[in-house]
Design a protein around this motif. Sequence first.
Motif, PDB file in Angstrom:
ATOM      1  N   ILE A 198      33.339  16.502   9.441  1.00 20.69           N
ATOM      2  CA  ILE A 198      33.456  17.906   9.025  1.00 20.69           C
ATOM      3  C   ILE A 198      32.087  18.580   9.064  1.00 20.69           C
ATOM      4  O   ILE A 198      31.969  19.757   9.430  1.00 20.69           O
ATOM      5  CB  ILE A 198      34.074  18.010   7.615  1.00 20.69           C
ATOM      6  CG1 ILE A 198      35.460  17.365   7.597  1.00 20.69           C
ATOM      7  CG2 ILE A 198      34.179  19.470   7.184  1.00 20.69           C
ATOM      8  CD1 ILE A 198      36.425  17.908   8.608  1.00 20.69           C
ATOM      9  N   ARG A 199      31.046  17.859   8.717  1.00 21.63           N
ATOM     10  CA  ARG A 199      29.700  18.423   8.839  1.00 21.63           C
ATOM     11  C   ARG A 199      29.356  18.693  10.308  1.00 21.63           C
ATOM     12  O   ARG A 199      28.706  19.692  10.625  1.00 21.63           O
ATOM     13  CB  ARG A 199      28.678  17.475   8.203  1.00 21.63           C
ATOM     14  CG  ARG A 199      28.718  17.444   6.681  1.00 21.63           C
ATOM     15  CD  ARG A 199      27.510  16.730   6.104  1.00 21.63           C
ATOM     16  NE  ARG A 199      27.542  15.300   6.387  1.00 21.63           N
ATOM     17  CZ  ARG A 199      28.091  14.396   5.577  1.00 21.63           C
ATOM     18  NH1 ARG A 199      28.653  14.776   4.441  1.00 21.63           N
ATOM     19  NH2 ARG A 199      28.066  13.109   5.898  1.00 21.63           N
ATOM     20  N   ARG A 200      29.802  17.814  11.196  1.00 19.32           N
ATOM     21  CA  ARG A 200      29.568  18.046  12.625  1.00 19.32           C
ATOM     22  C   ARG A 200      30.347  19.259  13.094  1.00 19.32           C
ATOM     23  O   ARG A 200      29.844  20.063  13.906  1.00 19.32           O
ATOM     24  CB  ARG A 200      29.979  16.801  13.426  1.00 19.32           C
ATOM     25  CG  ARG A 200      29.651  16.884  14.910  1.00 19.32           C
ATOM     26  CD  ARG A 200      29.815  15.532  15.579  1.00 19.32           C
ATOM     27  NE  ARG A 200      31.214  15.157  15.725  1.00 19.32           N
ATOM     28  CZ  ARG A 200      31.956  15.476  16.806  1.00 19.32           C
ATOM     29  NH1 ARG A 200      31.426  16.196  17.794  1.00 19.32           N
ATOM     30  NH2 ARG A 200      33.205  15.063  16.875  1.00 19.32           N
ATOM     31  N   LEU A 201      31.563  19.434  12.592  1.00 19.82           N
ATOM     32  CA  LEU A 201      32.358  20.621  12.917  1.00 19.82           C
ATOM     33  C   LEU A 201      31.656  21.884  12.446  1.00 19.82           C
ATOM     34  O   LEU A 201      31.596  22.891  13.172  1.00 19.82           O
ATOM     35  CB  LEU A 201      33.739  20.512  12.266  1.00 19.82           C
ATOM     36  CG  LEU A 201      34.610  21.769  12.274  1.00 19.82           C
ATOM     37  CD1 LEU A 201      34.952  22.185  13.704  1.00 19.82           C
ATOM     38  CD2 LEU A 201      35.873  21.560  11.441  1.00 19.82           C
ATOM     39  N   LEU A 202      31.113  21.849  11.227  1.00 19.19           N
ATOM     40  CA  LEU A 202      30.404  23.010  10.700  1.00 19.19           C
ATOM     41  C   LEU A 202      29.221  23.373  11.591  1.00 19.19           C
ATOM     42  O   LEU A 202      29.028  24.546  11.942  1.00 19.19           O
ATOM     43  CB  LEU A 202      29.939  22.716   9.270  1.00 19.19           C
ATOM     44  CG  LEU A 202      29.031  23.765   8.619  1.00 19.19           C
ATOM     45  CD1 LEU A 202      29.736  25.111   8.524  1.00 19.19           C
ATOM     46  CD2 LEU A 202      28.582  23.292   7.238  1.00 19.19           C
ATOM     47  N   SER A 203      28.454  22.389  11.965  1.00 22.45           N
ATOM     48  CA  SER A 203      27.309  22.638  12.832  1.00 22.45           C
ATOM     49  C   SER A 203      27.751  23.193  14.183  1.00 22.45           C
ATOM     50  O   SER A 203      27.128  24.112  14.728  1.00 22.45           O
ATOM     51  CB  SER A 203      26.511  21.348  13.019  1.00 22.45           C
ATOM     52  OG  SER A 203      25.424  21.540  13.890  1.00 22.45           O
TER      53      SER A 203
END
Length: 348
Positions: free
Chosen positions: A55-60
């Motif tokens: 999810i952090r990768r998606l946010l980025s």
Amino acid sequence: MPRHQGVKDDIIHLHSAGVDLGKRFLLACVRTPSAKRAGSWSLETERFGTTAGEIRRLLSWLVDRQVEVVVMEATSDYWRGVYYRLQPHLNLMLVNPAHLKGIRGRQTDPNDAAFLARPGASGMVMASFVPQRDIRQLRDLTRRRTELVRAAGWEAQRLEKKLEDTGMKLSAVLSDVAGTSGRAILEALIVGQRNPGRLADLAVGRARNKIPALIEALDGEFTDHHAFMVRHYLDEIDRWKQVITGFDARIARLLADREQDLASLVTIPGIGRLGAEIIIAETGGDMTQFASAHHLASWIGVCPGQNESAGVSRSGRTRPGNSNLKRLLGIAEANSLGLTIRFEPITA
């Protein structure tokens, strides 16, 4: 003479994204103006996992593409972990899947994500109400307390059924067999007292006016097996009540700064303290999020459905809405009309 007019969708957000959610993975699609052909759009789709790191990768990934709005469907409970992590950083729209039914061409997950990005860009969908964290916590507590109240009620029903097995009609005389008078009589039965007169004399308060009826109702066969089962049911009721008391205390702490709101809500006919707490938990206590009282009634699901075609009105179904508030308001209306109904609210 008919007038012809060209119409095109208004684009509110040039950079929009759609997220199709699943249990193990999700697909995100970013929709941006094409650099090669004016009036066309470029779609970029990427697959992500649903773990915190993904999810952090998606946010980025979304931030790098400068998306202005992200649309996702309220699919089961899968949206929660994604929404809560993205919401502080992006403009999110959680959409009711029912509002998107009947749209053609959505046969695969990538198409779903691309489709969600399009109505988000043109503002064709409305975001669902997602409360802030403190209200979400309050909802968790009030809804779980509702389940606990129901569980205690089920134990009381089982107790009444077991008493029917003895031939005693205690529940026909006392409205609450686990109340003060009923508890005193049952405790005496458990330790061996069988005399109906002595048992009836244990009644307190207004129940003493029913002593003749109690003597008649307590004429039955109460065995050691019944004593064991009644003891079990009473202990279970006490256990549930103790847990409910803990929830009441925690809810009271979360609502400590809303006493004025609670006091105002209690003035509504049929609404007590419990109902006031549920209203704040379900609505967030802020009515500015609803455009009007009609919108609030529609969100709750207490307004009639509408099905009209060619000037003919047909039967319209009422939408499900918020089941917790719908049942609360129905019971409040009955109580305000003088019909006493014990409130055991249900969960969503």
